[in-house]
Design a protein around this motif. Structure first.
Motif, short mmCIF file in Angstrom:
data_model
loop_
_atom_site.label_atom_id
_atom_site.label_comp_id
_atom_site.label_asym_id
_atom_site.label_seq_id
_atom_site.Cartn_x
_atom_site.Cartn_y
_atom_site.Cartn_z
N GLU A 1 -4.36 0.12 7.39
CA GLU A 1 -4.12 0.21 5.95
C GLU A 1 -5.47 0.22 5.22
O GLU A 1 -6.47 -0.28 5.72
CB GLU A 1 -3.28 -0.99 5.49
N SER A 2 -5.50 0.82 4.01
CA SER A 2 -6.73 0.80 3.22
C SER A 2 -6.38 0.66 1.74
O SER A 2 -5.25 0.94 1.32
CB SER A 2 -7.55 2.07 3.45
N LEU A 3 -7.37 0.23 0.98
CA LEU A 3 -7.21 0.03 -0.45
C LEU A 3 -8.57 0.25 -1.10
O LEU A 3 -9.58 -0.26 -0.60
CB LEU A 3 -6.71 -1.39 -0.71
N SER A 4 -8.62 1.03 -2.17
CA SER A 4 -9.90 1.34 -2.81
C SER A 4 -10.03 0.61 -4.14
O SER A 4 -9.07 0.46 -4.89
CB SER A 4 -10.03 2.85 -3.04
N THR A 5 -11.24 0.17 -4.43
CA THR A 5 -11.59 -0.36 -5.74
C THR A 5 -12.68 0.54 -6.33
O THR A 5 -13.13 1.49 -5.69
CB THR A 5 -12.11 -1.80 -5.64
N GLU A 6 -13.14 0.23 -7.52
CA GLU A 6 -14.20 1.03 -8.11
C GLU A 6 -15.50 0.92 -7.32
O GLU A 6 -16.30 1.86 -7.27
CB GLU A 6 -14.45 0.58 -9.56
N VAL B 1 -4.53 4.82 11.57
CA VAL B 1 -3.47 5.51 10.84
C VAL B 1 -3.67 5.30 9.33
O VAL B 1 -2.77 5.51 8.54
CB VAL B 1 -2.06 5.02 11.25
N ALA B 2 -4.89 4.86 8.96
CA ALA B 2 -5.21 4.56 7.56
C ALA B 2 -5.91 5.74 6.91
O ALA B 2 -6.76 6.39 7.54
CB ALA B 2 -6.10 3.32 7.48
N TYR B 3 -5.58 6.02 5.66
CA TYR B 3 -6.16 7.13 4.93
C TYR B 3 -6.85 6.65 3.65
O TYR B 3 -6.45 5.64 3.06
CB TYR B 3 -5.09 8.17 4.57
N TYR B 4 -7.88 7.38 3.28
CA TYR B 4 -8.59 7.10 2.04
C TYR B 4 -7.71 7.50 0.86
O TYR B 4 -7.21 8.61 0.78
CB TYR B 4 -9.89 7.88 2.02
N VAL B 5 -7.53 6.56 -0.07
CA VAL B 5 -6.74 6.84 -1.27
C VAL B 5 -7.52 6.36 -2.48
O VAL B 5 -8.34 5.44 -2.37
CB VAL B 5 -5.36 6.14 -1.22
N PRO B 6 -7.29 6.96 -3.64
CA PRO B 6 -7.97 6.49 -4.85
C PRO B 6 -7.60 5.06 -5.17
O PRO B 6 -6.68 4.48 -4.59
CB PRO B 6 -7.44 7.46 -5.92
N LYS B 7 -8.31 4.50 -6.13
CA LYS B 7 -8.05 3.12 -6.55
C LYS B 7 -6.59 2.95 -6.92
O LYS B 7 -6.02 3.77 -7.64
CB LYS B 7 -8.93 2.77 -7.75
N SER B 8 -5.96 1.90 -6.41
CA SER B 8 -4.54 1.65 -6.70
C SER B 8 -4.33 0.20 -7.08
O SER B 8 -5.01 -0.70 -6.57
CB SER B 8 -3.67 2.01 -5.49
N SER B 9 -3.40 -0.04 -7.97
CA SER B 9 -3.06 -1.39 -8.40
C SER B 9 -1.69 -1.35 -9.04
O SER B 9 -1.11 -0.28 -9.24
CB SER B 9 -4.09 -1.92 -9.40
N ILE B 10 -1.14 -2.52 -9.34
CA ILE B 10 0.15 -2.59 -10.01
C ILE B 10 -0.03 -2.22 -11.47
O ILE B 10 -0.83 -2.83 -12.18
CB ILE B 10 0.75 -4.01 -9.90
N GLU B 11 0.67 -1.19 -11.90
CA GLU B 11 0.60 -0.78 -13.30
C GLU B 11 2.01 -0.74 -13.88
O GLU B 11 2.80 0.14 -13.56
CB GLU B 11 -0.06 0.60 -13.42
N ASP B 12 2.35 -1.75 -14.67
CA ASP B 12 3.69 -1.80 -15.24
C ASP B 12 3.67 -1.71 -16.77
O ASP B 12 4.71 -1.79 -17.42
CB ASP B 12 4.42 -3.08 -14.81
#
Length: 585
Positions: A174-179, A264-275
């Motif tokens: 798994e992966s997760l991007s920040t700024e 099995v992890a892919y580079y994705v743009p920054k993600s977060s909970i946006e409600d």
């Protein structure tokens, strides 16, 4: 003089010539995308020399080399999980429909149903799972199976990449991007709790799958979490040179012979909970597996006491979890979000993920399981719950990154202790009281707060509420509390101020489900004969899910009905004695 026999040498030479011819032919046709076809006479010669075996299908000859065949067949990535399960993860540009019926085809053409398990929101991929048949488990090497639509009737020999299956024990998942960086989650690098490989021994690898890759430095390495530098803009431009490449991320262990971790992890743009609802003062996060019957009670209780948002990391549940969540969101208007986390024995990593994923949506995060309910002695006489109850445990002084004033010189505290106390509080820990089965034979219909009233005398461990901005950049945690940044400290509540009622040892019909697998990375599964004296094991319990004699009466040292009486008063549907509680259907 006796004449020498040259027949063996001639036979070896002919075999070598035939093998060389076949190899060149296979390579040429593979890279040109053409189907391999040889004349019957050539096939006969190759068979005679044991270079191939023959398969007849639809009156035509196919070649199957004695080692795995080279075949072009687009397939989801597959990972062998514990308990002989295979997890299929679709590629980002090839989403499998959950509405189709799928079948897993293994290397001996044994099959098992492919079941849809969830959707990875971060990388836009669907996940299926199937069980490895008994007849396949002893085969080595264990090859990647095929996931095919059930009506396609494909066999392994004409539709497989025929490569060895990836093992869960060594995988970037798994992966997760920040700024500022990319966070990668991987197993098999830091295998012992508290012993972490140095970041200098690792590199992050970004690969576009079409011949171009970029390596960046690893900044932190702790447990299953690795923080890496982003590629430069120029490097990203090269990775995305055609505009639609999917960038896979992995780790490389540096050395004379570098080792690339399967991924099995892919580079994705920054993600977060946006409600769109702004930042909540207090949220709750937990990892769940088949907790649908408990969830409503836990969400309603905590929401009335001050928790504004709930984040559930779903560890591959197969009950009515999503139905219950939908009912809470639609009918009751609670803020509950589910993040699919199918990775086994990765609870610490999941909580590390949540600390970044929820950071822009939540200020404080309460890490607590759905069988745990926080309570305070001072609430006993309150006629109804209030939104300020759980937040009352948090610091009341304004939070600042600068330390508080030092104690006056006439205190008896040591300088070191005084300096520590002067630091602002970034984490509040609450001790736990563990409840036993309380003579229950099944899940109490009115909920765990009503059915379990007999507990152990002494507190056991603790759970925490943490200020997300103060968590150390390593994201290191021990399941329910985090390592904090320099300059911040934790605070543990007294039992009188606040306590967690942990309904840990429930009716046997519920408790035995824990034998499936422990969710913590570093806690041994109960079926393994290791760490038998660990506090993580249940006293008197063996290695198998067999009910111990007298289970229903165990762990009963104190009869404690405080929470039961208080929740009856707060959550009864009407004032009548014996009235249903609001979470009962």
């Amino acid at each position: 003089m006796r004449q020498k026999n040259h027949t063996p040498l001639i036979s070896i030479f002919i075999s070598f010539l035939l093998f060389t011819t076949l190899s060149l032919y296979v390579v040429r046709n593979f890279f040109s995308g053409q189907k391999l076809q040889l004349s019957p006479s050539t096939i006969k010669s190759l068979q005679h020399n044991n270079l191939i075996k023959e398969e007849v299908e639809e009156d035509s000859h196919r070649l199957v080399r004695n080692n795995p065949p080279l075949v072009k067949y687009v397939q989801p990535e597959s990972v062998l999980l514990p308990d002989w399960e295979v997890l299929f993860v679709s590629s980002p540009d090839s989403i499998l429909s959950k509405d189709n019926e799928y079948t897993c085809v293994f290397q001996n053409n044994e099959t098992s149903p492919g079941e849809y398990t969830g959707f990875l929101q971060s990388s836009n991929r669907t996940v299926f799972k199937c069980e490895v048949p008994d007849s396949v488990r002893c085969i080595r090497p264990l090859l990647k199976p095929i996931l095919t639509k059930s009506d396609e009737n494909i066999t392994f020999s004409n539709g497989s990449n025929a490569v060895e299956m990836i093992r869960w024990s060594f995988l970037a998942y798994e992966s997760l991007s920040t700024e500022n960086d990319v966070i990668l989650f991987a197993k098999g690098i830091n295998n012992r709790q508290g012993v972490n490989r140095s970041p200098e021994e690792l590199l992050c690898v970004f690969d576009n799958g079409v011949g171009y890759s970029v390596k960046t430095s690893v900044v932190t390495s702790a447990q299953e979490v690795f923080r890496c530098n982003h590629p430069t803009e120029t490097e990203l431009g090269s990775l995305f040179k055609d505009g639609d490449e999917k960038i896979k991320i992995s780790l490389e262990i540096v050395g004379i012979r570098p080792v690339r971790v399967p991924s099995v992890a892919y580079y994705v743009p920054k993600s977060s909970i946006e409600d769109g609802e702004g930042k909540a003062q207090l949220c709750a996060c937990t990892m769940v597996y088949n907790v649908a019957k408990f969830l409503k009670e836990w969400v309603i209780y905590n929401s009335k006491l001050g928790v504004e948002k709930f984040i559930l990391y779903d560890n591959d549940s197969d009950d009515d979890l999503h139905k219950v969540v939908q009912g809470l969101v639609d009918g009751e208007e609670y803020n509950v979000k589910v993040f699919f986390w199918p990775w086994p024995k990765a609870q610490e990593a999941g909580f590390s993920h949540s600390a970044i994923y929820a950071k822009e949506s939540c200020k404080w995060m309460m890490y607590m399981d759905v069988d745990e309910f926080v309570f305070a002695h001072s609430w006993l006489n309150e006629s109804e719950p209030s939104q300020g109850m759980i937040p009352s445990f948090l610091p009341t002084t304004p939070l600042s990154s600068s330390p508080a004033p030092a104690p006056s010189p006439n205190t008896n505290l040591s300088d070191e202790k005084a300096k520590w106390l002067a630091q602002p509080i970034g984490q509040v820990s609450i001790k736990c009281l563990d409840y036993g089965p309380s003579n229950q034979q099944s899940h109490p219909i009115a909920g765990v707060t009503q059915g379990y009233t007999c507990r152990r005398r002494n507190e056991q461990r603790h759970k925490s509420i943490v200020l997300l901005d103060t968590i150390d950049t390593s994201l290191q945690n021990a399941i329910h509390h985090f390592r904090l940044k320099e300059g911040w400290r934790g605070n543990t509540l007294s039992l009188h101020k606040g306590v967690v009622h942990h309904f840990k040892y429930q009716a046997w019909s519920e408790f035995k489900a824990k034998f499936r697998r422990r969710v913590s990375t570093y806690v041994v599964d109960w079926t393994q004969e290791a760490n038998l004296k660990s506090k993580d094991r249940t006293p008197g319990l063996g290695l198998e899910a067999i009910e111990p004699e007298g289970w229903a009466q165990q762990f009963c040292e104190v009869n404690d009905t405080r929470l039961k009486r208080t929740t009856q008063r707060w959550f009864s549907q009407d004032s009548a004695i014996g009235s249903k509680l609001v979470w009962q259907d």
